[in-house]
Design an enzyme around this catalytic site. Structure first.
Site, PDB file in Angstrom:
ATOM      1  N   TYR A 102      -1.906  -4.513  -7.119  1.00  0.00           N
ATOM      2  CA  TYR A 102      -1.300  -4.268  -5.806  1.00  0.00           C
ATOM      3  C   TYR A 102      -1.986  -5.169  -4.757  1.00  0.00           C
ATOM      4  O   TYR A 102      -3.220  -5.276  -4.743  1.00  0.00           O
ATOM      5  CB  TYR A 102      -1.441  -2.783  -5.437  1.00  0.00           C
ATOM      6  CG  TYR A 102      -1.057  -2.509  -4.003  1.00  0.00           C
ATOM      7  CD1 TYR A 102       0.191  -2.894  -3.513  1.00  0.00           C
ATOM      8  CD2 TYR A 102      -1.938  -1.895  -3.129  1.00  0.00           C
ATOM      9  CE1 TYR A 102       0.539  -2.681  -2.194  1.00  0.00           C
ATOM     10  CE2 TYR A 102      -1.597  -1.663  -1.803  1.00  0.00           C
ATOM     11  CZ  TYR A 102      -0.349  -2.067  -1.344  1.00  0.00           C
ATOM     12  OH  TYR A 102      -0.009  -1.869  -0.031  1.00  0.00           O
ATOM     13  N   ASP A 176      -6.000   2.512 -12.156  1.00  0.00           N
ATOM     14  CA  ASP A 176      -5.006   2.885 -11.151  1.00  0.00           C
ATOM     15  C   ASP A 176      -3.759   3.330 -11.910  1.00  0.00           C
ATOM     16  O   ASP A 176      -3.063   2.505 -12.518  1.00  0.00           O
ATOM     17  CB  ASP A 176      -4.725   1.687 -10.228  1.00  0.00           C
ATOM     18  CG  ASP A 176      -3.804   2.053  -9.063  1.00  0.00           C
ATOM     19  OD1 ASP A 176      -2.977   2.966  -9.236  1.00  0.00           O
ATOM     20  OD2 ASP A 176      -3.913   1.405  -8.003  1.00  0.00           O
ATOM     21  N   LYS A 201       3.466   7.707  -4.036  1.00  0.00           N
ATOM     22  CA  LYS A 201       4.514   7.199  -4.927  1.00  0.00           C
ATOM     23  C   LYS A 201       5.110   8.337  -5.769  1.00  0.00           C
ATOM     24  O   LYS A 201       5.659   9.267  -5.212  1.00  0.00           O
ATOM     25  CB  LYS A 201       3.920   6.058  -5.755  1.00  0.00           C
ATOM     26  CG  LYS A 201       3.144   5.038  -4.919  1.00  0.00           C
ATOM     27  CD  LYS A 201       4.036   4.287  -3.963  1.00  0.00           C
ATOM     28  CE  LYS A 201       3.374   3.491  -2.858  1.00  0.00           C
ATOM     29  NZ  LYS A 201       1.997   3.125  -2.887  1.00  0.00           N
TER      30      LYS A 201
HETATM   31  O1  P1T Z   1      -0.118   2.809   0.107  1.00  0.00           O
HETATM   32  P1  P1T Z   1      -1.272   3.645  -0.363  1.00  0.00           P
HETATM   33  O2  P1T Z   1      -0.954   5.080  -0.557  1.00  0.00           O
HETATM   34  O3  P1T Z   1      -2.509   3.430   0.454  1.00  0.00           O
HETATM   35  O4  P1T Z   1      -1.602   3.150  -1.862  1.00  0.00           O
HETATM   36  C1  P1T Z   1      -2.056   1.866  -2.186  1.00  0.00           C
HETATM   37  C2  P1T Z   1      -1.661   1.506  -3.589  1.00  0.00           C
HETATM   38  C3  P1T Z   1      -2.583   1.619  -4.609  1.00  0.00           C
HETATM   39  N1  P1T Z   1      -2.286   1.306  -5.888  1.00  0.00           N
HETATM   40  C4  P1T Z   1      -1.059   0.876  -6.224  1.00  0.00           C
HETATM   41  C5  P1T Z   1      -0.768   0.529  -7.649  1.00  0.00           C
HETATM   42  C6  P1T Z   1      -0.068   0.749  -5.248  1.00  0.00           C
HETATM   43  O5  P1T Z   1       1.136   0.317  -5.629  1.00  0.00           O
HETATM   44  C7  P1T Z   1      -0.373   1.057  -3.890  1.00  0.00           C
HETATM   45  C8  P1T Z   1       0.648   0.918  -2.810  1.00  0.00           C
HETATM   46  N2  P1T Z   1       1.740   0.111  -3.150  1.00  0.00           N
HETATM   47  C9  P1T Z   1       2.814  -0.177  -2.365  1.00  0.00           C
HETATM   48  C10 P1T Z   1       2.950   0.253  -1.104  1.00  0.00           C
HETATM   49  C11 P1T Z   1       3.843  -1.022  -2.992  1.00  0.00           C
HETATM   50  O6  P1T Z   1       4.979  -1.102  -2.487  1.00  0.00           O
HETATM   51  O7  P1T Z   1       3.531  -1.629  -4.034  1.00  0.00           O
END
Ligand code: P1T
Length: 384
Positions: A102, A176, A201
């Site tokens: 990410y 993750d 998510k």
């Molecule tokens: O957005 P947040 O709740 O802070 O999470 C960060 C995050 C961490 N790990 C993964 C694999 C993620 O996909 C994300 C956030 N990703 C998005 C916003 C996206 O659209 O890929």
């Protein structure tokens, strides 16, 4: 609540007994910052809501049960949870990470922690032996995402955990698990030490809350992270915890439908003449399809692809769907489409982790399968 109850039962009940004061079946939203004490230091287990809150506690217990860990900790966002894990490190420490991540994770690594003296290196993690060649004596953390965001590569969690142990590495292995969720895979049972989630998510599941979580196996590590959670203070509010708890109750049924819709979409894309390449772990054409079948319950709800016509075509497709909304994020009931290089992964631009600007990422929702396929078909046909 742990065994003998099975996963689906625990999504609904773990950490959520009926409210002791009223019998309420749904965990109340304890919208309070503080708690009255009987005598100085004598209380019912809660003293201040940064340190602990009953709605948050229910979520933490539920997450710990689902990941089969020792303890769960909830955070204000996925990034806040990542930050807490990185706070375990000291200048001079090294992190070995998978080379597709990410964009926000790459950004906090390189722009927040690298300037403080933590070093990072990136390598493909599909072959454990090749990946582990990058371990150093000072490696304190191995960072995996599987499936990766946005290329949907898989990391062999068990292979890497066993290999690292054989090499006497003292590095924690963090996975993750945002894309897979504990319904598809449970990294702690495969040898990982730390599981991380953006609960924004699939766990929340309805695109109405931002949150994060950590689950660990080891009591001492749980204590260090709980200290950081309280000391740094990036905690979620009780309403946000309630929303994630409510989302989790339908996680198994949602993940089944996300995956069957995603597989149908991926299979359709593979047959369309405007498509160059499709990335979906549930397809036999995925280079790690065998690992997906071993490690994951199904292929998940994310599909990435490239179209003939490259960057220009990608923009036109992403702007040409009606049902798939052009938006960042993923894991909600509604379908989303985006161009990672320009959106979620803009921070990797011109870096070794840069994503092709021709790549399109789909978060396949729970709408009617045929409606989703037809929406993509009209966007692709419009390119001709
Ligand atoms: O957005 P947040 O709740 O802070 O999470 C960060 C995050 C961490 N790990 C993964 C694999 C993620 O996909 C994300 C956030 N990703 C998005 C916003 C996206 O659209 O890929």
């Amino acid at each position: 609540m742990r065994k003998p109850y099975r996963f689906e039962t625990r999504t609904i009940h773990a950490g959520q007994p009926a409210d002791p004061s009223t019998g309420a079946v749904m965990t109340p939203i304890y919208q309070t910052s503080t708690y009255r004490q009987k005598r100085v230091g004598e209380h019912l287990g809660y003293e201040y809501s940064r340190t602990g809150n009953p709605t948050r506690h229910a979520l933490e217990e539920c997450l710990s049960s689902l990941e089969e860990g020792h303890a769960g900790l909830a955070f204000a966002s996925g990034m806040a949870a990542i930050d807490a894990i990185l706070h375990l490190l000291r200048p001079g420490d090294h992190v070995l990470a998978v080379d597709d991540l990410y964009g926000g994770t790459y950004r906090i690594f390189e722009q927040t922690y690298a300037p403080m003296g933590v070093s990072f290196s990136y390598a493909p993690a599909s072959e454990p032996a090749a990946f582990l060649k990058h371990l150093r004596p000072e490696t304190r953390l191995i960072w995996l995402e599987t499936p990766t965001n946005p290329l949907l590569n898989l990391c062999d969690i068990r292979g890497i955990a066993e290999g690292a142990r054989k090499m006497n590495s003292s590095a924690w292995i963090c996975v993750d698990n945002t894309f897979a969720t504990p319904y598809l895979q449970q990294p702690l049972n495969l040898g990982a030490d730390i599981v991380l989630h953006s609960t924004t998510k699939y766990l929340g599941g309805h695109s109405d809350v931002v949150g994060g979580a950590i689950v660990v196996r080891d009591a001492a590590l749980a204590e260090r992270l709980a200290f950081l959670q309280n000391a740094v203070g990036a905690v979620p509010g009780p309403m946000d915890c309630f929303l994630v708890l409510r989302g989790i109750k339908t996680l198994p049924v949602r993940m089944e439908r996300h995956a069957s819709n995603a597989e149908a979409v991926a299979r359709f894309l593979e047959t369309h003449e405007a498509i160059e390449q499709v990335f979906y772990p549930g397809l036999p054409s995925h280079p790690q399809h065998d690992l997906a079948r071993r490690q994951m319950r199904n292929g998940g709800g994310m599909v990435s692809f490239t179209a003939k016509g490259g960057t220009h075509a990608a923009r036109r497709i992403a702007e040409g769907t009606h049902l798939f909304a052009l938006a960042e994020s993923l894991g909600g009931v509604e379908s989303l489409i985006e161009v990672p290089a320009a959106m979620t992964h803009a921070s990797t631009l011109d870096s070794p982790l840069a994503v092709s600007p021709a790549l399109i990422r789909l978060s396949v929702g729970l709408e009617n399968t045929q409606d989703l396929v037809e929406d993509l078909r009209q966007a692709l046909d419009a390119l001709a």
